[in-house]
Each structure stands twice: as structure tokens, then as C-alpha cells.
Design a protein around this motif. Structure first.
Motif, mmCIF file in Angstrom:
data_model
loop_
_atom_site.group_PDB
_atom_site.id
_atom_site.type_symbol
_atom_site.label_atom_id
_atom_site.label_comp_id
_atom_site.label_asym_id
_atom_site.label_seq_id
_atom_site.Cartn_x
_atom_site.Cartn_y
_atom_site.Cartn_z
ATOM 1 N N GLY A 1 0.810 -1.211 0.000
ATOM 2 C CA GLY A 1 0.000 0.000 0.000
ATOM 3 C C GLY A 1 0.841 1.257 0.000
ATOM 4 N N LEU A 2 1.889 1.279 0.820
ATOM 5 C CA LEU A 2 2.758 2.454 0.880
ATOM 6 C C LEU A 2 3.569 2.623 -0.397
ATOM 7 N N ALA A 3 3.985 1.500 -1.007
ATOM 8 C CA ALA A 3 4.734 1.594 -2.261
ATOM 9 C C ALA A 3 3.878 2.211 -3.354
ATOM 10 N N ILE A 4 2.604 1.839 -3.403
ATOM 11 C CA ILE A 4 1.691 2.424 -4.392
ATOM 12 C C ILE A 4 1.423 3.887 -4.069
ATOM 13 N N LEU A 5 1.146 4.165 -2.796
ATOM 14 C CA LEU A 5 0.788 5.528 -2.403
ATOM 15 C C LEU A 5 1.941 6.498 -2.613
ATOM 16 N N ALA A 6 3.172 6.053 -2.397
ATOM 17 C CA ALA A 6 4.338 6.930 -2.533
ATOM 18 C C ALA A 6 4.480 7.495 -3.937
ATOM 19 N N PHE A 7 3.995 6.779 -4.931
ATOM 20 C CA PHE A 7 4.127 7.216 -6.320
ATOM 21 C C PHE A 7 2.789 7.635 -6.913
ATOM 22 N N SER A 8 1.793 7.827 -6.056
ATOM 23 C CA SER A 8 0.484 8.319 -6.470
ATOM 24 C C SER A 8 0.453 9.843 -6.391
ATOM 25 N N PRO A 9 -0.546 10.490 -6.975
ATOM 26 C CA PRO A 9 -0.638 11.950 -6.903
ATOM 27 C C PRO A 9 -0.639 12.462 -5.463
ATOM 28 N N ARG A 10 -0.063 13.624 -5.267
ATOM 29 C CA ARG A 10 0.058 14.207 -3.928
ATOM 30 C C ARG A 10 -1.308 14.379 -3.263
ATOM 31 N N SER A 11 -2.313 14.715 -4.055
ATOM 32 C CA SER A 11 -3.650 14.897 -3.486
ATOM 33 C C SER A 11 -4.174 13.602 -2.883
ATOM 34 N N LEU A 12 -3.859 12.468 -3.518
ATOM 35 C CA LEU A 12 -4.291 11.178 -2.992
ATOM 36 C C LEU A 12 -3.540 10.851 -1.700
ATOM 37 N N GLN A 13 -2.259 11.134 -1.670
ATOM 38 C CA GLN A 13 -1.480 10.924 -0.452
ATOM 39 C C GLN A 13 -2.063 11.730 0.706
ATOM 40 N N ASP A 14 -2.345 12.992 0.449
ATOM 41 C CA ASP A 14 -2.883 13.858 1.507
ATOM 42 C C ASP A 14 -4.207 13.331 2.031
ATOM 43 N N ARG A 15 -5.041 12.818 1.127
ATOM 44 C CA ARG A 15 -6.336 12.308 1.552
ATOM 45 C C ARG A 15 -6.173 11.109 2.487
ATOM 46 N N TYR A 16 -5.290 10.189 2.140
ATOM 47 C CA TYR A 16 -5.085 9.020 2.981
ATOM 48 C C TYR A 16 -4.458 9.379 4.325
ATOM 49 N N LEU A 17 -3.572 10.364 4.328
ATOM 50 C CA LEU A 17 -2.883 10.723 5.560
ATOM 51 C C LEU A 17 -3.750 11.570 6.488
ATOM 52 N N CYS A 18 -4.688 12.307 5.926
ATOM 53 C CA CYS A 18 -5.493 13.225 6.735
ATOM 54 C C CYS A 18 -6.825 12.630 7.175
ATOM 55 N N GLU A 19 -7.330 11.629 6.453
ATOM 56 C CA GLU A 19 -8.586 11.010 6.862
ATOM 57 C C GLU A 19 -8.341 10.017 7.995
ATOM 58 N N PRO A 20 -9.380 9.594 8.727
ATOM 59 C CA PRO A 20 -9.200 8.632 9.827
ATOM 60 C C PRO A 20 -8.495 7.358 9.348
#
Length: 266
Positions: free
Chosen positions: A145-164
Motif C-alpha cells: 500500500g505504501l509503495a503504491i501511495l508513494a508514487f500516487s498523486p500528492r492529493s491522494l497521499q494527503d487524503r489518505y494521511l489526513c482522513e481517519p
């Protein structure tokens, strides 16, 4: 499409029926199906019978229902995910043979905030591993999951990190800043390594797979006991497999590790 009294469409009720089945409940009676799908007994009986008639479910000798072969057939015939999994198998086998650890291919299901495993090769040397084909795990608590998220758009990263967060990530003691540093390190290294997050004594190492235009498609991962981790051997092997699969999927920018991580923006 006709709606029920609750306002649900027929399609929504059919989906609820299908979601009632899982690895712990592969066979259900109509009564159990009604309970797990939260449908009335008459509705569950009628839908199950109609779905069995069309091959979406199949009746068992004991009077229950299982997922039917028609769904499997349609998935095998037309799914791009199936094509991705088939393309990955030779690269996964190369990792599996050399490392003798569980090897998996995962993709992101952003609607469900999970990763889902498309393929998996098993080693007897790994006693505890939560991954399984068609199984789901939280994005932030898995190496894939982190490997995929690291290379995903910044907006998607922010959503995963800021939501519960999911309970596994929340209870691990990691912080948002810590996760952001880990994603940044993953973009630098080209892979991510986690120890004892989802399962104590177990570790996961994952590298992203890219397709045409540099879009991240998924991740190859190794699950190994923490006392059998040798990143100097495992990481290069995994990266080589991920790069080979990326080329197979149409990714052409393969000049060093930096080619894997142009800054992800929306």
C-alpha cells in the motif's frame, strides 16, 4: 431498475448478496444470506434463486448457495486486472524461487481505501501472512500500500494521511509526519520495507509497478519473517522484478531508480 421499499435498486441488493460471501463464509443458506446481506427472508430467497438460475450463484447439495462459475468466467474473460496478474506471474516466480518467501501482486482500490491482492505465491517458510488472492488489507499498514501511495498523486497521499486511519495503522504508533517521511524515503529508494506492523515478527518489502505514462499500477511485495530479512539481497531482486514487469506493462523511462519517482502531482 426497480427499487425496493427501502429505496435500494435491484443492482444494489444483488451486490449486497454477493458481498455476503467471503473466505469465512463460502457457503450460505438463504436464511444466512438474508441475515448477512441485511435483507428480508423473502427477498433473499427470491434473489438467490434468480441468481442461481443465471449462474451467478450455484446451489449446493446441502441446500445452500455459493458464488457461481459465471462470475469467475466473466472476470477471467474480460478483466484488465486478470491480464496484469498473468503478466506478473513470471516475475513473481523469479522472486519466489530465489528468495523463498511469499510473493504477491497488489493493486489499490481507492473507493474502499484498501489494497487487494491479485496474485500470490506461497512459501512454507512464512508461517504468518495476511495476504491472500482477492483479500484486502489497509493501505497505510502494508508495504504494498505504501509503495503504491508513494508514487500516487500528492492529493491522494494527503487524503489518505489526513482522513481517519485504519485500526492497524492507528495502533502502530506511527505519526502523520512519520508516514510522510516514509513515503519520501520510498520515492528515494524505489521500495519500502515494514517490520511487524500488521503481524508481529513478520516484515513486508514492496516495490511499485508502473505502466504507460508512468502511472503506478500496483506493487510487487515479499513477506518474510523479520529474522530472515536481508535487504541487500531482497531489495535488488524485488526492484529488478518490478522494473521488468513495468516494462512489460508499457513503462519505458527506466534510467536508474530516479525514473521510478518523478514527483507525483495530481
Amino acid at each position: 431498475m426497480a427499487n425496493s421499499r427501502s429505496g435500494e435498486s435491484l443492482i444494489q441488493r444483488l451486490v449486497r448478496v454477493l458481498h455476503a460471501f467471503d473466505s469465512d463464509h463460502p457457503e450460505l443458506t438463504a436464511t444466512e444470506l438474508a441475515d448477512r446481506a441485511e435483507l428480508s427472508s423473502s427477498t433473499a430467497h427470491r434473489l438467490a434463486a434468480d441468481m442461481a438460475e443465471e449462474g451467478l450463484l450455484r446451489r449446493t447439495p446441502g441446500g445452500g448457495f455459493r458464488i457461481g462459475l459465471v462470475l469467475w468466467e466473466l472476470g477471467q474473460r474480460s478483466s484488465s486486472y486478470q491480464e496484469f496478474g498473468q503478466a506478473a506471474l513470471p516475475f513473481m516466480e523469479a522472486v519466489h524461487v530465489t528468495q523463498r518467501q511469499n510473493t504477491s501482486l497488489a493493486i489499490l482500490d481507492d473507493q474502499e481505501h484498501t489494497i487487494i491482492y491479485l496474485e500470490r505465491l506461497i512459501s512454507r517458510d512464512v508461517p504468518t501472512d495476511l495476504t491472500k488472492v482477492a483479500g484486502r488489507l489497509p493501505v497505510l499498514s502494508t508495504a504494498a500500500g505504501l509503495a503504491i501511495l508513494a508514487f500516487s498523486p500528492r492529493s491522494l497521499q494527503d487524503r489518505y494521511l489526513c482522513e481517519p486511519w485504519d485500526p492497524i495503522t492507528r495502533d502502530s504508533g506511527v505519526t502523520e509526519s512519520g508516514l510522510r517521511r516514509r513515503l519520501a524515503q520510498t520515492r528515494t529508494d524505489g521500495y519500502v520495507h515494514l517490520r511487524g506492523v500488521a503481524v508481529a515478527g513478520s516484515s513486508g518489502t514492496a516495490a511499485p509497478v508502473f505502466g504507460t505514462g508512468g502511472k503506478v499500477l500496483g506493487a510487487l511485495s515479499i513477506v518474510a519473517p523479520v529474522d530472515q530479512v536481508n535487504l541487500q539481497v531482497q531489495a535488488p531482486t524485488l526492484l529488478a522484478a518490478a522494473r521488468g514487469l513495468s516494462r512489460q506493462m508499457g513503462f519505458r523511462r527506466m534510467i536508474g531508480v530516479q525514473a521510478f519517482h518523478s514527483e507525483p502531482e495530481g
